[in-house]
Design a protein around this motif. Structure first.
Motif, short mmCIF file in Angstrom:
data_model
loop_
_atom_site.label_atom_id
_atom_site.label_comp_id
_atom_site.label_asym_id
_atom_site.label_seq_id
_atom_site.Cartn_x
_atom_site.Cartn_y
_atom_site.Cartn_z
N SER A 56 0.52 0.87 10.28
CA SER A 56 -0.82 0.43 10.65
C SER A 56 -1.82 1.49 10.23
N GLY A 57 -3.06 1.07 10.04
CA GLY A 57 -4.09 2.03 9.69
C GLY A 57 -5.43 1.36 9.53
N VAL A 58 -6.41 2.17 9.17
CA VAL A 58 -7.78 1.68 8.95
C VAL A 58 -8.04 1.77 7.45
N GLY A 59 -8.61 0.71 6.88
CA GLY A 59 -8.87 0.70 5.45
C GLY A 59 -7.56 0.63 4.69
N GLY A 60 -7.56 1.12 3.47
CA GLY A 60 -6.33 1.15 2.68
C GLY A 60 -6.17 -0.07 1.81
N SER A 61 -5.56 0.16 0.67
CA SER A 61 -5.30 -0.92 -0.29
C SER A 61 -3.88 -1.43 -0.11
N PRO A 62 -3.55 -2.56 -0.72
CA PRO A 62 -2.16 -3.04 -0.68
C PRO A 62 -1.17 -2.00 -1.21
N MET A 63 -1.56 -1.23 -2.21
CA MET A 63 -0.69 -0.18 -2.74
C MET A 63 -0.43 0.89 -1.69
N ASP A 64 -1.47 1.25 -0.92
CA ASP A 64 -1.31 2.24 0.14
C ASP A 64 -0.30 1.75 1.18
N ILE A 65 -0.39 0.48 1.52
CA ILE A 65 0.51 -0.11 2.51
C ILE A 65 1.95 -0.07 1.99
N HIS A 66 2.15 -0.47 0.74
CA HIS A 66 3.50 -0.45 0.15
C HIS A 66 4.04 0.97 0.06
N GLU A 67 3.19 1.94 -0.27
CA GLU A 67 3.63 3.33 -0.32
C GLU A 67 4.10 3.80 1.05
N GLN A 68 3.36 3.43 2.10
CA GLN A 68 3.75 3.83 3.46
C GLN A 68 5.05 3.15 3.87
N LEU A 69 5.19 1.86 3.56
CA LEU A 69 6.43 1.16 3.88
C LEU A 69 7.60 1.77 3.11
N ASN A 70 7.38 2.09 1.86
CA ASN A 70 8.43 2.68 1.04
C ASN A 70 8.87 4.03 1.62
N ALA A 71 7.91 4.85 2.04
CA ALA A 71 8.24 6.15 2.61
C ALA A 71 9.04 6.00 3.90
N LYS A 72 8.63 5.05 4.76
CA LYS A 72 9.36 4.83 6.01
C LYS A 72 10.76 4.29 5.74
N ALA A 73 10.88 3.38 4.79
CA ALA A 73 12.19 2.83 4.44
C ALA A 73 13.11 3.94 3.93
N ASP A 74 12.57 4.84 3.11
CA ASP A 74 13.35 5.97 2.62
C ASP A 74 13.81 6.86 3.77
N GLN A 75 12.91 7.12 4.72
CA GLN A 75 13.27 7.95 5.88
C GLN A 75 14.42 7.34 6.67
N THR A 113 -4.55 -7.74 6.94
CA THR A 113 -5.49 -6.79 6.37
C THR A 113 -6.90 -7.15 6.81
N GLY A 114 -7.79 -6.27 6.56
CA GLY A 114 -9.20 -6.42 6.93
C GLY A 114 -9.75 -5.02 7.10
N ASP A 115 -10.55 -4.79 8.16
CA ASP A 115 -11.03 -3.45 8.44
C ASP A 115 -9.87 -2.52 8.76
N SER A 116 -8.84 -3.06 9.39
CA SER A 116 -7.62 -2.31 9.64
C SER A 116 -6.45 -3.14 9.12
N TYR A 117 -5.30 -2.52 8.98
CA TYR A 117 -4.15 -3.25 8.47
C TYR A 117 -2.93 -2.99 9.34
N HIS A 118 -2.00 -3.92 9.25
CA HIS A 118 -0.71 -3.78 9.91
C HIS A 118 0.30 -4.55 9.05
N ALA A 119 1.45 -3.94 8.80
CA ALA A 119 2.50 -4.61 8.04
C ALA A 119 3.85 -4.27 8.67
#
Length: 87
Positions: A43-62, A75-81
């Motif tokens: 989850s976060g504020v702002g961010g592009s779809p690429m930012d979201i995928h990068e965060q998911l990728n990092a968590k999946a790797d962890q 998505t919108g002003d804030s996002y959650h995936a």
């Protein structure tokens, strides 16, 4: 001069090999034959779809997953995936 070239080459190869172990984003059809092992979310504020995928990728790797599938994204002003993990 040879030492500098060798160090530069090793640095590039290290970066490339690190990316080779990253979790893959897959679709439902690709996930059909895989066993799910859990879920992650970001989850976060702002961010592009690429930012979201990068965060998911990092968590999946962890978590040691080899793949993940996005099962929810808002998505919108804030996002959650949310993504399902596969080993």
């Amino acid at each position: 001069m040879n030492v500098k070239t060798t160090i530069a080459t090793l640095s590039v190869l290290s970066a490339l090999s690190f990316g080779a172990f990253a979790a893959d984003s897959i679709n439902a059809q690709q996930a059909a034959n895989l066993q799910p092992v859990g879920t992650i979310s970001v989850s976060g504020v702002g961010g592009s779809p690429m930012d979201i995928h990068e965060q998911l990728n990092a968590k999946a790797d962890q978590e040691g997953a080899k793949a993940y599938r996005v099962i929810e994204a808002n998505t919108g002003d804030s996002y959650h995936a949310t993504a399902e993990l596969y080993k």
